[in-house]
Design an enzyme around this catalytic site. Structure first.
Site, short mmCIF file in Angstrom:
data_model
loop_
_atom_site.label_atom_id
_atom_site.label_comp_id
_atom_site.label_asym_id
_atom_site.label_seq_id
_atom_site.Cartn_x
_atom_site.Cartn_y
_atom_site.Cartn_z
N ARG A 137 -14.69 -7.26 1.25
CA ARG A 137 -13.96 -6.11 0.71
C ARG A 137 -12.55 -6.05 1.30
NH1 ARG A 137 -19.25 -4.06 1.71
NH2 ARG A 137 -18.60 -3.21 3.73
N ARG A 138 -12.10 -7.19 1.82
CA ARG A 138 -10.80 -7.24 2.49
C ARG A 138 -9.84 -8.25 1.83
NH1 ARG A 138 -13.23 -7.69 8.68
NH2 ARG A 138 -14.32 -5.67 8.69
N CYS A 157 8.15 -2.89 -6.29
CA CYS A 157 7.52 -1.91 -7.19
C CYS A 157 6.02 -2.18 -7.29
CB CYS A 157 8.18 -1.97 -8.57
SG CYS A 157 9.92 -1.53 -8.57
N ARG A 183 4.10 1.34 -7.00
CA ARG A 183 4.67 2.63 -6.60
C ARG A 183 5.48 3.25 -7.73
NH1 ARG A 183 10.02 2.30 -6.05
NH2 ARG A 183 10.94 0.26 -5.71
N ASN A 194 4.17 -6.27 -16.54
CA ASN A 194 3.37 -6.32 -15.32
C ASN A 194 1.88 -6.48 -15.62
OD1 ASN A 194 5.57 -3.87 -13.90
ND2 ASN A 194 5.54 -6.05 -13.41
N HIS A 224 7.08 6.24 -15.42
CA HIS A 224 8.18 7.03 -15.97
C HIS A 224 8.82 6.38 -17.19
CE1 HIS A 224 9.78 4.48 -12.65
NE2 HIS A 224 10.69 4.18 -13.56
N TYR A 226 12.58 6.48 -18.92
CA TYR A 226 13.96 6.92 -18.72
C TYR A 226 14.45 7.72 -19.92
CZ TYR A 226 14.64 4.28 -14.43
OH TYR A 226 14.57 3.82 -13.13
N ALA A 281 18.25 0.74 -15.93
CA ALA A 281 18.82 1.51 -14.83
C ALA A 281 18.72 0.71 -13.54
CB ALA A 281 18.09 2.83 -14.68
#
Length: 282
Positions: A137-138, A157, A183, A194, A224, A226, A281
């Site tokens: 689990r690592r 990101c 993030r 991605n 998000h 833009y 951006a």
């Protein structure tokens, strides 16, 4: 219809209808003309894709599978921070005069760490554990290294992958699953890019470790859209989804370091027209 399209449409509709608008707040990104790049955002978006059923490429518009695979291999296989080793120009805005992005992304994947079994970088450690300790689990990577952030031209990101192996009933092969932690995600410019990248990664690692692919889970802290992307998103999600393509990975490759961008294909990939001139951006 493509399941990835449904996930994308539902996510975008939720962000636009129920998200938080950052207009008027202090934000870091700016547009090319210097004006603040505001967003509508949602916290804690979690999307799940069963890779055993279909490959999660959008049909609402085309995702360039070879280009996104090329960037993935630049980070995970070449472990590079040099944009000259990329075929695309997506990192040009964050490179210095020498073409380097600092101690970011691929650089961190190439740093060796000491384990009880010896010295490994993060990629080699993942492959070692998948082959020798599949139920651990690592099995994870992390490139958000605080001590090096001041030397990164862009904070990561997509910063962490966690791998987890299961075994389906009546199957003689193990199943590889993965969670990508992100993030921040620019939904129009980068979301499906991605998703496809890390779906490809799971297929590649499963193949070289003699496993089958299972679930890919995408966890986004800040998803998000833009302000200048909203009309483009509204137009995009009105389109009628098409059938998902079939994914092909060169079955001859058994060593992760032998894969190239030409070892992946999307068969029967029909899409709507591309949305062009998307402002980015910085």
């Amino acid at each position: 219809m493509s399941y990835a399209d449904k996930v994308f449409i539902d996510m975008c509709r939720d962000i636009i209808d129920h998200g938080t608008d950052t207009r008027g707040e202090k934000v870091r990104p700016v547009w090319e003309d210097g004006t603040p790049a505001y967003t509508i955002k949602k916290f804690g978006v979690v999307n799940r894709y069963d890779l055993s059923k279909e490959f999660p490429a959008l049909t609402l518009r085309r995702t360039a599978i070879k280009s996104c695979t090329d960037e993935l291999l630049w980070i995970w296989q070449k472990k590079s921070n040099d944009i000259h080793e990329l075929h695309s120009h997506i990192w040009d805005s964050w490179a210095d005069e020498d073409g380097l992005i600092g101690k970011a992304y691929g650089y961190q994947m190439g740093v060796k760490h000491k384990y009880k079994e010896g010295m490994f970088d993060q990629v080699d450690r993942v492959i070692y554990d998948l082959k020798h300790n599949p139920y651990s689990r690592r099995i994870m990577t992390n490139i958000y290294v605080h001590q090096d952030l001041h030397e990164m031209n862009l904070y990561p990101c997509a910063y962490s992958m966690t791998f987890n192996v299961t075994k389906e009933q009546r199957s003689d092969r193990l199943t590889l699953n993965g969670i990508l932690n992100q993030r921040s995600n620019d939904v129009l410019a980068a979301n499906n890019w991605n998703v496809c990248q890390y779906a490809v990664l799971l297929h590649m690692l499963a193949q070289v470790c003699d496993m089958q692919v299972g679930e890919f889970v995408h966890v986004i802290a800040d998803a998000h859209i833009y302000d200048r992307h909203v009309p483009m998103i509204e137009e995009l999600i009105k389109r009628e989804p098409l059938p998902a393509p079939k994914f092909w990975l060169n079955p001859e490759i058994k060593d992760f370091y032998q894969f190239t961008r030409n070892d992946v294909k999307l068969i029967g990939y029909e899409t709507h027209e591309q949305i062009k001139d998307i402002p980015v951006a910085v």
